[in-house]
Design a protein around this motif. Structure first.
Motif, PDB file in Angstrom:
ATOM      1  N   MET A   1       0.821  -1.198   0.000  1.00 26.04           N
ATOM      2  CA  MET A   1       0.000   0.000   0.000  1.00 26.04           C
ATOM      3  C   MET A   1       0.867   1.264   0.000  1.00 26.04           C
ATOM      4  SD  MET A   1      -2.950   1.243   2.682  1.00 26.04           S
ATOM      5  CE  MET A   1      -4.190   0.160   2.004  1.00 26.04           C
ATOM      6  N   SER A  26      -2.445  -2.941   4.441  1.00 21.00           N
ATOM      7  CA  SER A  26      -3.886  -2.837   4.693  1.00 21.00           C
ATOM      8  C   SER A  26      -4.224  -3.359   6.085  1.00 21.00           C
ATOM      9  CB  SER A  26      -4.654  -3.642   3.647  1.00 21.00           C
ATOM     10  OG  SER A  26      -4.422  -3.158   2.351  1.00 21.00           O
ATOM     11  N   GLN A  78      -7.419   8.029  -2.618  1.00 19.21           N
ATOM     12  CA  GLN A  78      -7.352   6.819  -1.787  1.00 19.21           C
ATOM     13  C   GLN A  78      -7.321   7.140  -0.287  1.00 19.21           C
ATOM     14  OE1 GLN A  78      -7.318   4.023  -3.769  1.00 19.21           O
ATOM     15  NE2 GLN A  78      -7.215   5.464  -5.476  1.00 19.21           N
ATOM     16  N   ARG A 161      -8.746   3.828   1.309  1.00 15.72           N
ATOM     17  CA  ARG A 161      -7.824   2.742   1.647  1.00 15.72           C
ATOM     18  C   ARG A 161      -6.938   3.127   2.824  1.00 15.72           C
ATOM     19  NH1 ARG A 161      -4.839   0.948  -3.706  1.00 15.72           N
ATOM     20  NH2 ARG A 161      -4.059  -0.658  -2.293  1.00 15.72           N
ATOM     21  N   MET A 194      -8.912  -1.109   5.883  1.00 19.20           N
ATOM     22  CA  MET A 194      -8.390   0.255   5.798  1.00 19.20           C
ATOM     23  C   MET A 194      -7.208   0.423   6.746  1.00 19.20           C
ATOM     24  SD  MET A 194     -10.454   3.825   6.480  1.00 19.20           S
ATOM     25  CE  MET A 194     -10.644   3.459   8.250  1.00 19.20           C
TER      26      MET A 194
END
Length: 262
Positions: A1, A26, A78, A161, A194
């Motif tokens: 990420m 994540s 995001q 995210r 998230m």
């Protein structure tokens, strides 16, 4: 990420960040902790694509700055963002529903006619967090704690995210702080994938759901890793150059200055 490797940021020949290696996956909830001037704001500006690194490897949501396919706007889409200073940017006469809608458009204020789908998203997030009764109220008529909870709903309305919470309890009284922290903990089941970055000066805001910590000192990593290994009396004593004792009871921390003879 989020992948930062040996990242350096210089400004006017002065190093603001140096040797930062930080990988965020994540579902992780990170504490970012450090004294004033440690580089926390500079680090956030790079992650949110409002600033750039001088050197090092950076990958934000699969995109690398300067390479094909990279877009600062796509990076920001995001991310959900909440801070104490953000609260002051909204007009007192703005309707709460419009404050939440602005999170969809990544704007301060609403400058277009919302679609029925967008209005439903705003209503649903307010209902999810038990704030439907705020919907038609003026933002400026809410308490500071209520305003901050509305801004959290705004940040989450697009299911980002990554959620960045930059000193979100700044300016809140005890009740407002605890209500916001409870809201953050209770949302976990709905947002398990998230990642969260939580910046604060106060360990008392660190709840039991934090998984990792990054401690910065003078623009460098002082300590990083699982929170139970990183947020310790020894690490904070070294950080502050002052003997402190970190206590942990019932899922919350408290920092106490020790006397030399402790």
């Amino acid at each position: 990420m989020i992948y930062l490797t040996e990242m350096v940021k210089q400004k006017g020949g002065k190093p603001l960040l140096h040797g930062i290696t930080w990988h965020i996956q994540s579902g992780e909830k990170w504490l970012v902790y450090g004294m004033n001037g440690a580089g926390k704001s500079t680090l956030l500006n790079i992650i949110t694509a409002y600033d750039f690194a001088t050197q090092g490897d950076i990958c934000l949501f699969g995109m690398t700055p300067g390479q094909e396919g990279y877009s600062a706007q796509c990076v920001r889409e995001q991310i959900g963002y909440v801070s104490g200073s953000l609260r002051d940017r909204f007009a007192e006469g703005e309707i709460v529903r419009d404050v939440v809608l602005s999170g969809i458009y990544k704007s301060i204020g609403v400058y277009q006619t919302p679609s029925d789908e967008d209005i439903k998203l705003a209503k649903d997030i307010l209902e999810r967090f038990g704030m439907s009764h705020f919907e038609d109220m003026y933002f400026g008529h809410l308490s500071t704690g209520e305003q901050q909870r509305v801004l959290l709903a705004r940040a989450l309305v697009t299911r980002p995210r990554l959620l960045i919470l930059d000193e979100p309890c700044n300016g809140l009284d005890y009740v407002g702080r605890e209500q916001l922290l409870d809201m953050l903990m209770n949302m976990h089941d709905d947002y398990q994938d998230m990642a969260v970055i939580y910046v604060t000066h106060f360990v008392e805001e660190v709840t039991a759901d934090f998984t990792h910590a990054l401690i910065l000192k003078q623009g460098a990593v002082h300590a990083i890793g699982a929170i139970e290994d990183t947020l310790t009396s020894a690490q904070l004593t070294e950080l502050f150059s002052m003997p402190v004792q970190l206590q942990y009871q019932q899922g919350r921390y408290q920092l106490i200055r020790r006397s030399k003879g402790f």
